[in-house]
Design an enzyme around this catalytic site. Structure first.
Site, PDB file in Angstrom:
ATOM      1  N   THR A  54      -2.568   6.339   0.962  1.00 19.40           N
ATOM      2  CA  THR A  54      -2.745   5.042   0.323  1.00 19.40           C
ATOM      3  C   THR A  54      -1.479   4.750  -0.462  1.00 19.40           C
ATOM      4  O   THR A  54      -1.137   5.454  -1.407  1.00 19.40           O
ATOM      5  CB  THR A  54      -3.960   5.049  -0.611  1.00 19.40           C
ATOM      6  OG1 THR A  54      -5.133   5.299   0.164  1.00 19.40           O
ATOM      7  CG2 THR A  54      -4.108   3.698  -1.310  1.00 19.40           C
TER       8      THR A  54
ATOM      9  N   LYS B 112      -6.813  -1.430   2.329  1.00 19.11           N
ATOM     10  CA  LYS B 112      -7.201  -0.306   1.471  1.00 19.11           C
ATOM     11  C   LYS B 112      -7.280  -0.739   0.009  1.00 19.11           C
ATOM     12  O   LYS B 112      -8.121  -0.246  -0.757  1.00 19.11           O
ATOM     13  CB  LYS B 112      -6.210   0.853   1.626  1.00 19.11           C
ATOM     14  CG  LYS B 112      -6.598   2.104   0.827  1.00 19.11           C
ATOM     15  CD  LYS B 112      -7.947   2.676   1.251  1.00 19.11           C
ATOM     16  CE  LYS B 112      -8.390   3.839   0.344  1.00 19.11           C
ATOM     17  NZ  LYS B 112      -7.624   5.066   0.573  1.00 19.11           N
TER      18      LYS B 112
ATOM     19  N   LYS C  64      -3.428   6.147  -9.184  1.00 21.72           N
ATOM     20  CA  LYS C  64      -2.292   5.659  -8.389  1.00 21.72           C
ATOM     21  C   LYS C  64      -2.707   4.474  -7.525  1.00 21.72           C
ATOM     22  O   LYS C  64      -2.019   3.443  -7.488  1.00 21.72           O
ATOM     23  CB  LYS C  64      -1.753   6.804  -7.526  1.00 21.72           C
ATOM     24  CG  LYS C  64      -0.626   6.418  -6.570  1.00 21.72           C
ATOM     25  CD  LYS C  64      -1.113   6.150  -5.144  1.00 21.72           C
ATOM     26  CE  LYS C  64      -1.674   7.387  -4.484  1.00 21.72           C
ATOM     27  NZ  LYS C  64      -2.065   7.132  -3.072  1.00 21.72           N
TER      28      LYS C  64
END
Length: 290
Positions: A100, A175, A243
């Protein structure tokens, strides 16, 4: 690409990557691997995978490479460094980043790969450690459609819900949509369990009712039981979720979208990390309600 007659590379054998690479190996692929910590790949080596000391060495030996590493700077290093994949890949190689990461970085990698007569796909996944182990991951793919079609049989070894989203960066944007929904969902799951406990209810019995109703979700069915069992081990690390949410926040800002729920979840998880829980699973959010 048929896994039975394809030479593949895999970089990143952590909580999810080890299982994903193992599925490709079990499917008959000639698997080449490298990772920062060789010991994490020892099981795959013992099962027949070939070890390389660098991404450059691996890139020169394979027809396609899958990567799932930690953070965008790790992706940049693996792909763009002098010892990276793109400068050293054979023409025609398909490079698939399943980390990701940033949509903008995914687009940059695609452009750079094309300059080297290769194709780069961004293909982040959802499903956590369980989805990786059971090969039921949801895989969201952006990039060249022909490259996607070629790699699809390999995706099907690792996941069940594989969807082509559009050009380079589209997989990462999808995502971000996933992580925004997950962030809001985890807030709801933990607050719901906290409410049940404060009301004097048995949270396990409550779950029997609400998990099958309109409140039902993957997190409620899979992570709430872990919470009730006191299992805060990572299927997905808090530090990695921070993150992801940071990338989603930055991307939302770039798109001109206000995302207050996402920001609230990010703030909550940063508080958890500051309390020393960065290496626990996302379900450790319950700690803030204890």
């Amino acid at each position: 690409m048929n896994p039975n007659n394809t030479t593949l590379g895999f970089i990143g054998t952590g909580v999810m990557g080890a299982s994903m690479a193992g599925h490709l190996l079990n499917a008959g692929a000639q698997l080449h691997i490298t990772t920062r910590t060789k010991s994490k790949a020892q099981d795959l080596i013992d099962r027949g995978a070939t070890w390389h000391d660098s991404p450059a060495s691996l890139a020169a030996a394979v027809d396609a490479v899958f990567t799932i590493v930690g953070f965008p700077p790790d992706v940049e290093s693996v792909y763009l460094g002098d010892d990276g994949l793109i400068p050293n890949a054979k023409p025609g190689t398909v490079l698939v980043d399943m980390t990701t990461s940033s949509p903008a970085l995914a687009k940059a990698l695609s452009d750079k790969a094309e300059q080297h007569n290769c194709q780069a796909l961004d293909a982040p996944v959802s499903g956590g450690d369980r989805g990786a182990r059971e090969a039921t991951l949801s895989i969201m793919v952006g990039g060249n459609r022909d490259a996607y079609d070629a790699v699809l049989p390999l995706f099907e070894v690792m996941g069940k819900n594989i969807v082509y989203q559009g050009p380079a960066g589209a997989g990462q944007h999808c995502k971000m949509c996933n992580q925004i929904a997950v962030a809001a969902g985890m807030l709801g799951v933990c607050e719901s369990l906290a409410y049940a406990q404060h009301a004097g209810l048995d949270p396990t019995t409550v779950l029997q009712s609400i998990a099958a109703g309109a409140a039902g979700s993957w997190a409620l069915s899979n992570l709430a039981p872990r919470i009730l069992d006191g299992d805060l081990d990572p299927g997905f690390y808090i530090k990695h979720f921070i993150k992801d949410m940071t990338i989603a926040t930055e991307s939302a800002d770039a798109l001109g979208l206000d995302a207050p729920t996402l920001q609230l979840a990010l703030d909550q998880y940063k508080t958890l990390a500051d309390q020393g829980h960065a290496d626990r699973g996302t379900q450790a959010l319950i700690k803030l309600y204890e």
